[in-house]
Write an enzyme that holds these catalytic residues in place. Structure first.
Site: not given
Ligand code: CMC
Length: 422
Positions: A263, A302, A358
């Site tokens: 987050h 996201h 971010d």
């Molecule tokens: N890099 C590489 N692959 C990714 C990433 C990433 N940053 N984010 C998602 N994926 C892939 C993930 O591996 C999955 O692939 P597959 O379907 O092959 O398994 C697919 O995309 C969907 O990902 P998810 O984990 O189901 O997505 P989520 O909605 O649960 O997670 C997130 C959202 C923000 C936690 C995630 O995108 C992430 O970890 N990003 C990096 C951390 C980040 O930048 N966080 C800040 C968010 S914005 C500020 C805030 O709200 O606080």
């Protein structure tokens, strides 16, 4: 075509037709037809946990609006304090309302001496400032017992003012403590962001006047971070607030949720990642390793945005204004190359992974001299306005206590076995 959904229980053939209202369906209708069958959605990915009139987020189209006003217009024309008023009250203030609001916030910037001396100075010298912030917010509830009166309009307003006003003071105090510098008292002749920068950086000068470009850049960042509908920390605020805990305790819970690297901690993770990549030549191998599942591209992706995060676009522009004053952050070229490479790669395109808020904010904070540990704190300062707007709204809605159900997957009933028989 009827705007309804029909749910049929195939065991009994019974159906219920539920109207679609504001883009959702009323889950109580589901419960009526299917008592004891729970809707399984552990991350709330398909659940609307509240109805809210504060922030509209259309992730498919990259749209973000506070109370109907596009984020781009607010970032361009408003100020953080005006946006905070808008989030809390629902309308932009007129001149008189804004003067009163600014006055009240400005005159609540000081914190009780015991908060500073006994609590904040009691932390270990290398305590993470987010840990200090979370704990100090919780401690504030003991200083303001009147905060328990959550349904008294005057008390509620007072806690909102206090929290918005004191966040920069606590944040800067946490930093000063961690570097062994004396605490700087608020300078109420300065505007909100300039005062924060003064409390951060003032050394021996009688009056610290920050560069207006940097104050303005911070103000824009604060506007962009002020709210983001039902994100993890706001959900924590609403959930804890639904038990009728006071605003400080609920804000401490929300700040704790923000602390995590998924987050608010992601901007710090971005800088660590860019530093580790080190040179432009390492960008492609790094992207390849992400695609192999060896870690994530921080600052990308996201839960809600499946398009470019509109905040990231604005922040990228702000970065150039800041670099004019501070000199370019050396990591910028790596970030630009990383973005370009990812946005033309099928792995990221097919998963709709775009830069989020971010990705560029850490570069600005770093160029302005903030240590990495302060990045999430910088996110928390303005987000408190969003948390409080949701808390206020939730109380006005007289929301029931948040109490989800579970799908039990443990042992069936069994008899206790005395120690000797195990
Ligand atoms: N890099 C590489 N692959 C990714 C990433 C990433 N940053 N984010 C998602 N994926 C892939 C993930 O591996 C999955 O692939 P597959 O379907 O092959 O398994 C697919 O995309 C969907 O990902 P998810 O984990 O189901 O997505 P989520 O909605 O649960 O997670 C997130 C959202 C923000 C936690 C995630 O995108 C992430 O970890 N990003 C990096 C951390 C980040 O930048 N966080 C800040 C968010 S914005 C500020 C805030 O709200 O606080």
């Amino acid at each position: 075509m009827p705007e309804t959904v029909t749910i049929t229980d195939n065991r009994t053939g019974e159906s219920v037709e539920v109207p679609i209202s504001n883009g959702g369906v009323d889950a109580s209708q589901w419960s009526k037809l299917l008592p004891g069958i729970w809707f399984y959605d552990p991350s709330f990915g398909a659940t609307a946990a509240a109805s809210s009139s504060i922030t509209e987020l259309d992730g498919e189209n990259g749209i973000l609006r506070y109370r109907g006003y596009p984020i781009e217009q607010l970032a361009e024309q408003s100020t953080y304090l005006e946006v905070a008023y808008l989030l809390i009250h629902g309308e932009l203030p007129n001149a008189e309302q804004f003067a009163a609001w600014t006055h009240d916030i400005t005159y609540h910037t000081f914190i009780h001496e015991n908060v500073r001396k006994r609590f904040m100075e009691g932390f270990h010298h290398d305590a993470h400032p987010m840990g200090i912030l979370v704990s100090t917010l919780a401690a504030l509830s003991t200083f303001y017992p009147d905060a328990k009166d959550i349904f008294g309009a005057e008390s509620r307003h007072k806690q909102i003012i206090r929290l918005i006003a004191k966040m920069p003071t606590i944040a800067a105090g946490a930093h000063r403590h961690s570097v062994g510098m004396p605490f700087v008292y608020p300078d109420n002749n300065l505007d909100f962001c300039s005062n924060f920068l003064s409390m951060m950086w003032k050394v021996a000068e009688p009056h610290f006047q920050p560069d207006p470009v940097l104050s303005h850049a911070l103000d824009v960042l604060f506007i962009l971070h002020a709210d983001h509908e039902q994100n993890c920390s706001t959900t924590a605020m609403r959930v804890v607030g639904s038990s009728h805990a006071d605003a400080y305790s609920a804000s401490a819970a929300a700040a704790a949720a923000l602390y995590g690297p998924r987050h608010g901690g992601a901007n710090e993770a971005v800088i660590r990642m860019l530093t580790e990549i080190g040179t432009i030549d390492n960008v492609e191998p790094f992207i390849a390793s992400v695609k192999e599942g060896k870690g994530r591209l921080q600052g990308f992706g996201h839960r809600v945005y499946k398009n470019y995060d509109p905040r990231a676009r604005i922040i990228k522009k702000v970065a150039y204004d800041v670099f004019e004053v501070t000199g370019k952050n050396q990591l910028l070229d790596i970030a630009l190359k990383l973005e370009e490479t990812a946005l033309s790669d099928d792995y990221f395109i097919s998963r709709k992974l775009y830069p989020n808020v971010d990705f560029y904010s850490g570069l600005i904070y770093q160029a302005m001299g903030f240590p990495m540990e302060m990045f999430t704190v910088l996110f928390a300062i303005p987000r408190v306005a969003g948390w409080l707007a949701h808390w206020n709204e939730m109380l006005d809605q007289d929301a029931r206590i948040a109490r989800p159900r579970q799908l039990y997957t443990g042992e069936a009933v069994r008899d206790y076995v005395p120690m000797g028989g195990r």
